[in-house]
Design an enzyme around this catalytic site. Structure first.
Site, PDB file in Angstrom:
ATOM      1  N   TRP A 162      39.993   5.410  17.132  1.00  8.93           N
ATOM      2  CA  TRP A 162      39.946   6.519  18.084  1.00  8.93           C
ATOM      3  C   TRP A 162      41.381   6.910  18.473  1.00  8.93           C
ATOM      4  O   TRP A 162      42.226   6.044  18.675  1.00  8.93           O
ATOM      5  CB  TRP A 162      39.142   6.090  19.322  1.00  8.93           C
TER       6      TRP A 162
ATOM      7  N   ASP B 141      32.856  22.191  28.301  1.00  9.48           N
ATOM      8  CA  ASP B 141      32.633  20.900  27.634  1.00  9.48           C
ATOM      9  C   ASP B 141      31.592  20.102  28.403  1.00  9.48           C
ATOM     10  O   ASP B 141      30.771  20.657  29.158  1.00  9.48           O
ATOM     11  CB  ASP B 141      33.980  20.166  27.494  1.00  9.48           C
TER      12      ASP B 141
ATOM     13  N   ARG C 211      29.996   3.606  24.732  1.00 10.24           N
ATOM     14  CA  ARG C 211      30.102   4.647  25.755  1.00 10.24           C
ATOM     15  C   ARG C 211      28.793   4.738  26.562  1.00 10.24           C
ATOM     16  O   ARG C 211      28.298   5.841  26.833  1.00 10.24           O
ATOM     17  CB  ARG C 211      30.434   6.004  25.123  1.00 10.24           C
TER      18      ARG C 211
ATOM     19  N   LYS D 242      30.209  23.062  20.438  1.00  9.92           N
ATOM     20  CA  LYS D 242      30.939  21.842  20.054  1.00  9.92           C
ATOM     21  C   LYS D 242      29.911  20.726  19.964  1.00  9.92           C
ATOM     22  O   LYS D 242      29.348  20.314  20.972  1.00  9.92           O
ATOM     23  CB  LYS D 242      32.012  21.526  21.090  1.00  9.92           C
ATOM     24  N   TRP D 243      29.653  20.258  18.769  1.00  4.95           N
ATOM     25  CA  TRP D 243      28.600  19.264  18.496  1.00  4.95           C
ATOM     26  C   TRP D 243      29.265  17.897  18.422  1.00  4.95           C
ATOM     27  O   TRP D 243      29.925  17.575  17.441  1.00  4.95           O
ATOM     28  CB  TRP D 243      27.921  19.620  17.185  1.00  4.95           C
ATOM     29  N   ASP D 244      29.070  17.126  19.465  1.00  5.86           N
ATOM     30  CA  ASP D 244      29.767  15.847  19.571  1.00  5.86           C
ATOM     31  C   ASP D 244      28.866  14.695  19.149  1.00  5.86           C
ATOM     32  O   ASP D 244      27.636  14.836  19.034  1.00  5.86           O
ATOM     33  CB  ASP D 244      30.208  15.666  21.034  1.00  5.86           C
ATOM     34  N   MET D 245      29.453  13.525  18.942  1.00  9.96           N
ATOM     35  CA  MET D 245      28.708  12.316  18.551  1.00  9.96           C
ATOM     36  C   MET D 245      29.645  11.158  18.872  1.00  9.96           C
ATOM     37  O   MET D 245      30.600  10.933  18.153  1.00  9.96           O
ATOM     38  CB  MET D 245      28.434  12.409  17.047  1.00  9.96           C
TER      39      MET D 245
ATOM     40  N   CYS E 299      32.435  17.229  16.029  1.00  7.87           N
ATOM     41  CA  CYS E 299      33.295  16.339  16.798  1.00  7.87           C
ATOM     42  C   CYS E 299      32.590  14.997  16.846  1.00  7.87           C
ATOM     43  O   CYS E 299      31.366  14.934  16.904  1.00  7.87           O
ATOM     44  CB  CYS E 299      33.485  16.900  18.211  1.00  7.87           C
TER      45      CYS E 299
ATOM     46  N   ASP F 252      40.720  13.190  19.468  1.00  7.69           N
ATOM     47  CA  ASP F 252      40.816  13.311  20.922  1.00  7.69           C
ATOM     48  C   ASP F 252      42.262  13.192  21.377  1.00  7.69           C
ATOM     49  O   ASP F 252      42.563  13.360  22.550  1.00  7.69           O
ATOM     50  CB  ASP F 252      39.979  12.218  21.613  1.00  7.69           C
TER      51      ASP F 252
HETATM   52  C1  GLA Z   1      34.243  13.138  23.321  1.00  8.85           C
HETATM   53  C2  GLA Z   1      34.970  14.314  22.713  1.00  8.85           C
HETATM   54  C3  GLA Z   1      35.811  14.976  23.770  1.00  8.85           C
HETATM   55  C4  GLA Z   1      34.932  15.420  24.918  1.00  8.85           C
HETATM   56  C5  GLA Z   1      34.116  14.266  25.445  1.00  8.85           C
HETATM   57  C6  GLA Z   1      33.080  14.722  26.439  1.00  8.85           C
HETATM   58  O1  GLA Z   1      35.120  12.147  23.691  1.00  8.85           O
HETATM   59  O2  GLA Z   1      35.708  13.931  21.612  1.00  8.85           O
HETATM   60  O3  GLA Z   1      36.530  16.059  23.242  1.00  8.85           O
HETATM   61  O4  GLA Z   1      34.088  16.450  24.470  1.00  8.85           O
HETATM   62  O5  GLA Z   1      33.448  13.561  24.410  1.00  8.85           O
HETATM   63  O6  GLA Z   1      32.318  13.685  26.908  1.00  8.85           O
END
Ligand code: GLA
Length: 827
Positions: free
Chosen positions: A207, A374, A451, A484-487, A539, A561
């Site tokens: 990370w 976000d 997390r 923004k599709w996060d994981m 993301c 990040d």
């Molecule tokens: C991850 C993403 C960040 C942000 C956070 C939000 O860490 O990489 O850019 O969107 O989640 O919880």
């Protein structure tokens, strides 16, 4: 082009040739993959025989294939696909538990077919469908092999993309018998090369530390680059290169492979006892198994192969073209991407409508085009412990709901974007309480979290259907233009309640991670097809799922990040080997930087971010007016040059830690400066991005640490048209005189105490003008000889002819072809 002659298939692109043949035993022997062989399509029998290893007698302590071919020992045959049990003891391409429990396979040639047809892949919706003119679909070779005893059919598919010197490979296994078999592995590509002098270069990290380049020799023990994270991962990106140690940026052989896959992957290279190298790439066999029932097909993800004799740049050129033309897709693939402001580093979870609107207003005033809300917008989402899975808007934070906020943002003339993380759930959520069976977790065992969240069981089609519906309603309600599709976590306690419900055979849990990926691709397909004009950005805590599979779904991915400019220069350089700049996003954030606490100038942050899809991620409202003015100017500038930066060809020049320095360029070995005395200084990043027509280019020079008394520096752009003349300029610069500290007293008529009111007042009115570059220069001169820049401040020298180029300094240079070569320059 694909040709078949003298029992050999010859696959050709303008710069590469790939050859394999059918042997007398019915195996497929790999003969060549390398720089194009002239007249490859008309090779003679002798030419082909010269490339095959001659076998006259069986070697000692090895297995002869059969009595009729006792000299054939599969352990040292270069093969197109390999399996276990018939003498080849290397890592196999395929491994199966047959119905009788045996693990021996022997796939022999059955038939072949050459056609022009786009890949029509079965199970993996991300696989590369032909993107271009249907008339020019890639040439396609399908080879069918059969293991008669096991009643299994194996198809090997090759697609030849001549336009970018790429060959993709995939494999399908079909059960033609009446019993179940278990696949323990089915790789995507195998490359057996008759040489033992290669290194594997892979991109590894963690990370906020993605894509660090490592090269290891392959000649000793087996080398494996793999992910067991559930995602392709920031620990080991699936893009790798194989090359001799002496290959440089510009010269030498290199082959490269990437996978169109976002889950657990594996790339291995080993040299056998006979100096032959085997490379394999595909789904990570560790933890994987797949039950194949009668008449079912299993398909491996596609592997993307290229090679070159023009060094790493040759690889990057081919891979960039392939990603742009055949991987990125949809409306946004080749569109100019909007410049955005993202709320995350500005607000984290503390968002509400009024703050967001003030931020959006500031963004609009600076010329930004897209505002992205976000994490933190849905009910109970005030920290990362709650509410993932419950995608209902928090009306306390957003009284008008998503539509109310969206209307107001749109009313300002901005596009509106939103953050989601559809694959995850917090235990503290309604979704978890209602559907614990939808979560990947092992009954009766404590679950380890990342997390504080768990992974939804995307192997379960009902979960994917549910999320399709939920996300669609969020997108509709918010009238979103961007997602923004996060994981945000890697896998643990892998177990699919859905797979368990299909079958009590415990071996089936080996399917979970791959079924999960198929579910993710299905959700992505459902949503991107239902919302074709939305710009999707992938993301995964930054770059934890940065790969070609995701880029088939989303044209851009949040690269890391880490928004620190110095870290980013390495991370983006790492990506640049296998991915074009239009694939990764890069934001300008506040200082001290939130991930490193490092302070770099706004100019440096902008310069690095411009070499990616640029945007901002900081609290513009709190910024003093001069910073907001500077941001406004940056946005204006970026809009002028982004066509070049987003669509152009990227070239690495000098880079810290490069194995060798390109011919014609100055530079010092890693960690040493000119004098060899200042480790850490002299680390220069030198980049150029050139428009497709080569009439425009932007260059960057970034220095990590200053070397004392080293005023001279040159910049060597690359990729220009050698025959064109370019107007070469930099940005107007003026320095705050406080940057020179109490050195002001060497120039001022009165004594000025540092940081005093007088010092601050003088600083407000007196700026130190920066150096000016304004020349008209021949492309060839710029590239071959370089341009000697204005000398840098070196303990002496305070004038507008001096470049103040200290720690973490960056310069952008702009090049524009001039039509009249006689145009005069200032110099
Ligand atoms: C991850 C993403 C960040 C942000 C956070 C939000 O860490 O990489 O850019 O969107 O989640 O919880």
């Amino acid at each position: 082009m694909i040709t078949f002659r003298h029992n050999a298939w010859i696959l050709g692109t303008p710069e590469t040739t790939y050859i394999f043949r059918k042997t007398k035993t019915g195996h497929l022997e790999h003969l060549y993959y390398g720089p194009a062989i002239a007249h490859a399509e008309s090779l003679s029998k002798d030419d082909l025989a010269a490339m095959s290893v001659r076998r006259v007698f069986p070697a000692g302590n090895m297995i002869s294939y059969d009595a009729d071919h006792s000299a054939v020992t599969l352990e040292n045959v270069n093969l197109e696909m390999s399996s276990r049990g018939k003498g080849d003891i290397r890592e196999p391409f395929l491994e199966i538990v047959n119905a009788d429990g045996s693990r021996t396979s022997d796939f022999l040639f059955d038939s072949a077919e050459i056609s022009e047809s786009a890949p029509d892949l079965l199970t993996i919706p991300c696989s590369v469908p032909w993107q271009g003119d249907p008339e020019k679909a890639p040439d396609h070779l399908k080879i069918v092999l059969k293991d008669a005893a096991a009643r299994l059919k194996l198809e090997l598919h090759y697609y030849v993309y001549e336009d970018c010197d790429v060959i993709t490979r995939t494999a399908r296994l079909i059960n033609e018998g009446e019993s179940n078999v278990t696949i323990l592995r089915l790789m995507s590509a195998q490359l057996d090369l008759e040489r033992a002098d290669l290194q594997m270069t892979a991109f590894r990290g963690a990370w906020v530390r993605e894509m660090a380049r490592f090269s290891v020799p392959v000649s000793g023990p087996k080398v494996v680059n793999a992910s067991a994270c559930g995602t392709s991962s920031n620990r080991a990106n699936p893009f790798v290169m194989l090359h001799p140690a002496q290959t440089s940026e510009d010269a030498g052989f290199a082959a490269a492979c990437n996978l169109v896959y976002s889950g657990n992957h594996w790339e291995s290279a080993e040299v056998n006892a006979f100096g032959q190298t085997r490379f394999l790439a595909g789904i990570n066999p560790e933890g994987f198994s797949w039950q194949l029932r009668p008449q079912e097909t299993f398909e491996a993800p596609e592997a993307v192969l290229t090679c070159t004799d023009s060094g790493f740049h040759g690889i990057s050129r081919h891979m960039h073209a392939f990603v742009r033309r055949h991987i990125q897709r949809g409306k946004w693939a080749d569109e100019i991407r909007p410049i955005l402001l993202n709320s995350w580093e500005a607000c984290y979870f503390k968002i509400n409508e009024s703050t967001l609107l003030r931020l959006a207003k500031a963004a609009k005033d600076s010329g930004i085009e897209l505002f992205v809300m976000d994490d933190g917008w849905f009910l109970n989402r005030n920290d990362d412990r709650h509410a993932l899975g419950d995608w209902t808007v928090d009306r306390k934070k957003l009284p008008g709901g998503l539509s109310g906020l969206s209307d107001k943002i749109h009313g300002m003339g901005l596009k509106f974007g939103i953050w989601i993380e559809p694959e995850m759930v917090n235990v503290e959520s309604n979704l978890y309480r209602t559907h614990p069976e939808w979560v990947m977790q092992i009954p009766g065992r404590e679950h380890s979290e990342g997390r504080t969240q768990r992974v939804l069981d995307f192997a379960n089609p009902a979960v994917v259907d549910y999320m399709t519906e939920r996300m669609s309603s969020v997108f509709r309600e918010g009238r979103v233009d961007y997602v923004k599709w996060d994981m945000n976590r890697i896998f643990s306690d892998v177990f699919s309640p859905y797979v368990a419900s299909l079958d009590t055979d415990p071996i089936r849990q080996g399917e979970t991670a791959h079924r999960y990926m198929i579910g993710v691709y299905r959700l992505a397909k459902n949503l991107t097809e239902a919302f074709p004009s939305v710009l999707f950005e992938g993301c995964a805590s930054g770059g934890n799922r940065f790969d070609l599979g995701m880029l088939c779904c989303f044209p851009q991915i949040w690269g890391s990040d880490n928004t620190d400019a110095i870290s980013r220069s390495y991370i983006q350089e790492g990506y640049s080997y296998g991915y074009p700049m239009s694939a990764f996003t890069s934001h300008i954030s506040a200082v001290p930087n939130h991930q490193t606490l490092r302070v770099t100038s706004l100019a440096t942050r902008f310069a690095v971010s411009a070499f990616g899809i640029s945007g901002y991620e900081l609290n513009l409202i709190d910024m003093p007016p001069y910073v907001r003015d500077a941001v406004t100017k940056q946005v204006e500038l970026y809009k002028i040059w982004r066509e070049v930066l987003q669509k152009g060809e990227f070239y690495r020049g000098r880079i810290p830690g490069a194995d060798s320095v390109s011919v014609g360029q100055s530079g010092y070995p890693e960690g040493l400066d000119a004098s060899g005395l200042y480790p850490g200084s002299g680390r220069i990043h030198e980049w150029t991005c050139v428009s497709r027509d080569r009439r425009y280019a932007v260059g960057l020079l970034l220095q990590e640490m200053v070397t004392p008394n080293s005023p001279f520096e040159s910049y060597f752009p690359r990729g220009l048209d050698p025959n064109l003349r370019y107007k070469f300029t930099n940005l107007d610069k003026s320095y705050d005189i406080r940057k020179f500290g109490d050195l002001i007293n060497t120039q001022a008529p009165v004594h000025v105490r540092q940081d005093s009111l007088l010092h601050r007042t003088i600083a407000r009115f007196v700026k130190m003008p920066g150096e000016k570059e304004n020349h008209v220069l021949l492309g060839s001169v710029l590239m071959k000889a370089g341009i000697r820049l204005s000398p840098a401040f070196a303990g002496t020298g305070y004038s507008d002819g001096v470049r103040k180029f200290q720690d973490y300094a960056a310069r952008l240079y702009f090049m524009e072809a001039v039509d009249s070569p006689e145009e005069e320059s200032d110099s």
